[in-house]
Design an enzyme around this catalytic site. Sequence first.
Site, mmCIF file in Angstrom:
data_model
loop_
_atom_site.group_PDB
_atom_site.id
_atom_site.type_symbol
_atom_site.label_atom_id
_atom_site.label_comp_id
_atom_site.label_asym_id
_atom_site.label_seq_id
_atom_site.Cartn_x
_atom_site.Cartn_y
_atom_site.Cartn_z
ATOM 1 N N GLY A 173 85.318 40.776 -24.820
ATOM 2 C CA GLY A 173 84.907 41.578 -26.164
ATOM 3 C C GLY A 173 85.482 42.754 -26.271
ATOM 4 O O GLY A 173 85.723 43.642 -25.256
ATOM 5 N N ARG A 185 88.410 35.402 -25.227
ATOM 6 C CA ARG A 185 87.698 34.880 -24.155
ATOM 7 C C ARG A 185 88.633 33.626 -23.706
ATOM 8 O O ARG A 185 88.636 32.708 -24.673
ATOM 9 C CB ARG A 185 86.208 34.765 -24.588
ATOM 10 C CG ARG A 185 85.613 36.028 -25.246
ATOM 11 C CD ARG A 185 84.089 35.715 -25.093
ATOM 12 N NE ARG A 185 83.562 36.817 -25.640
ATOM 13 C CZ ARG A 185 83.058 37.828 -25.417
ATOM 14 N NH1 ARG A 185 83.166 38.051 -23.898
ATOM 15 N NH2 ARG A 185 82.297 38.735 -26.307
ATOM 16 N N ASP A 204 82.940 42.380 -16.945
ATOM 17 C CA ASP A 204 82.893 41.317 -15.945
ATOM 18 C C ASP A 204 83.790 40.103 -15.697
ATOM 19 O O ASP A 204 84.443 39.716 -14.905
ATOM 20 C CB ASP A 204 81.453 40.915 -15.780
ATOM 21 C CG ASP A 204 81.061 40.234 -14.517
ATOM 22 O OD1 ASP A 204 81.204 40.985 -13.605
ATOM 23 O OD2 ASP A 204 80.321 39.285 -14.641
ATOM 24 N N THR A 207 84.112 47.551 -21.815
ATOM 25 C CA THR A 207 82.930 46.629 -22.336
ATOM 26 C C THR A 207 81.836 47.691 -22.843
ATOM 27 O O THR A 207 81.539 48.629 -22.303
ATOM 28 C CB THR A 207 82.481 45.728 -21.352
ATOM 29 O OG1 THR A 207 81.156 45.341 -22.041
ATOM 30 C CG2 THR A 207 82.090 46.404 -20.019
ATOM 31 N N ASP A 209 78.737 47.036 -22.840
ATOM 32 C CA ASP A 209 77.482 46.764 -22.195
ATOM 33 C C ASP A 209 77.222 47.706 -21.207
ATOM 34 O O ASP A 209 76.152 47.631 -20.869
ATOM 35 C CB ASP A 209 77.632 45.361 -21.737
ATOM 36 C CG ASP A 209 77.961 44.225 -22.849
ATOM 37 O OD1 ASP A 209 77.523 44.467 -24.057
ATOM 38 O OD2 ASP A 209 78.135 43.199 -22.584
ATOM 39 N N ASP A 223 77.681 47.182 -18.021
ATOM 40 C CA ASP A 223 76.875 46.149 -17.005
ATOM 41 C C ASP A 223 77.553 46.079 -15.770
ATOM 42 O O ASP A 223 77.458 45.141 -14.952
ATOM 43 C CB ASP A 223 76.820 44.692 -17.732
ATOM 44 C CG ASP A 223 78.059 44.496 -18.219
ATOM 45 O OD1 ASP A 223 78.985 44.935 -18.120
ATOM 46 O OD2 ASP A 223 78.206 43.050 -18.601
ATOM 47 N N ARG A 251 73.233 40.945 -23.651
ATOM 48 C CA ARG A 251 72.623 39.620 -23.324
ATOM 49 C C ARG A 251 72.055 39.961 -21.821
ATOM 50 O O ARG A 251 70.862 39.482 -21.740
ATOM 51 C CB ARG A 251 73.724 38.839 -22.990
ATOM 52 C CG ARG A 251 74.088 37.870 -24.315
ATOM 53 C CD ARG A 251 75.314 36.823 -24.139
ATOM 54 N NE ARG A 251 76.289 37.394 -23.860
ATOM 55 C CZ ARG A 251 77.423 37.108 -24.182
ATOM 56 N NH1 ARG A 251 77.703 35.804 -24.845
ATOM 57 N NH2 ARG A 251 78.757 37.739 -23.691
HETATM 58 O O1 F6P Z 1 80.081 41.697 -23.791
HETATM 59 C C1 F6P Z 1 80.354 42.451 -24.895
HETATM 60 C C2 F6P Z 1 79.451 41.987 -26.082
HETATM 61 O O2 F6P Z 1 79.536 42.749 -27.125
HETATM 62 C C3 F6P Z 1 78.036 41.604 -25.650
HETATM 63 O O3 F6P Z 1 77.246 42.764 -25.790
HETATM 64 C C4 F6P Z 1 77.636 40.574 -26.753
HETATM 65 O O4 F6P Z 1 76.569 39.882 -26.342
HETATM 66 C C5 F6P Z 1 78.869 39.892 -26.690
HETATM 67 O O5 F6P Z 1 79.738 40.505 -26.382
HETATM 68 C C6 F6P Z 1 79.005 39.185 -28.323
HETATM 69 O O6 F6P Z 1 80.236 38.406 -27.992
HETATM 70 P P1 F6P Z 1 81.028 37.680 -29.292
HETATM 71 O O7 F6P Z 1 81.600 38.924 -30.042
HETATM 72 O O8 F6P Z 1 82.011 36.752 -28.639
HETATM 73 O O9 F6P Z 1 79.903 37.184 -30.238
#
Ligand code: F6P
Length: 320
Positions: free
Chosen positions: A11, A72, A103, A126, A128, A130, A172
Amino acid sequence: MKRIGLLTSGGDAPGMNAAIRAVVRSAIYFGMEVYGVERGYAGLMEEILVPMEMRSVSNIVQCGGTKLRTARCLEMLTEEGQKKAVSTLEKYGIDGLVVIGGDGSFRGAKVLSEKYGVPTIGIPGTIDNDLEYTDYTLGFDTAVNTCLDIINKLRDTMTSHERISVVEVMGRHCGDIALYSGIASGAEIIVVPEIKVNMEDIITRINRSRANGKHSNIIVVAEGVMSAEQFAKQLQDVTTYSVRPTCIGHVQRGGSPSMADRMLAAQFGNKAVRLLKDGIGNRVVGISKNNIIDMDIIEAVSMKKKFDYELYETLQMISM
Ligand code: F6P
């Protein structure tokens, strides 16, 4: 080290462009060449590499998103994909790699380092926050500021109508975005994956705040627990106050990076290149107690993120 590669993966996060700039300019400063890999690890599979010069990174320090784009990449989890990545790096004469991501991206970097001997440096990018080894990840500060801007606006209208706002933020598995935006916005309640939801306690807190003269409530819910809509429905069944859900969503991932994120980007990018220049790989960079640090990548990815219960208690004590 003569030529390094650079990619952003997973992300996106505000500050990734500022980090790209810092890596490219630092590498050029030390006389190294840089190849930008587009679309994250997928770009290594598909061989989408572009040489980056001083001017390739002009005027991006203030931009959200990532100039190199991101993806991804499930193929990177397979041995075949990993070998393809390594063979592209060899083909382009790249002898070190900088990976900006979270991560999952670090796990790819770890494999390249550990299994295939490619000196790799991870920059934590990121929203997050995390990753346990670093106090902050790139993009977190800007994302929380975006949440604050929206929650401030919600507070205005909720107070006028004496309502309860349920605001869903990203995260998440990690409640940091909810925790920090909850404290900084004066939200009365946060709901995070690390703590079991207790609806009775939530109702008690809301009723107490109303009895104390409050005209509105803000509940920040991390997406990992449930959606704002689901939560608002459950809450509406047990309260007479009117409840409204809002999902902030991907707005959190965009926008011009804050000063804090630009500073991190400059320092992380520069540190990553200094390590590679000295022939050091298999590390991640981060910030701990206001110092820029680096750590073994295997150790860093094996650390489990801890939730800050003291900050959670602080929120409970001061938001009522
Ligand atoms: O890991 C970053 C993040 O923004 C999370 O907070 C979220 O759950 C996820 O990516 C959303 O992913 P996508 O943009 O693939 O829907």
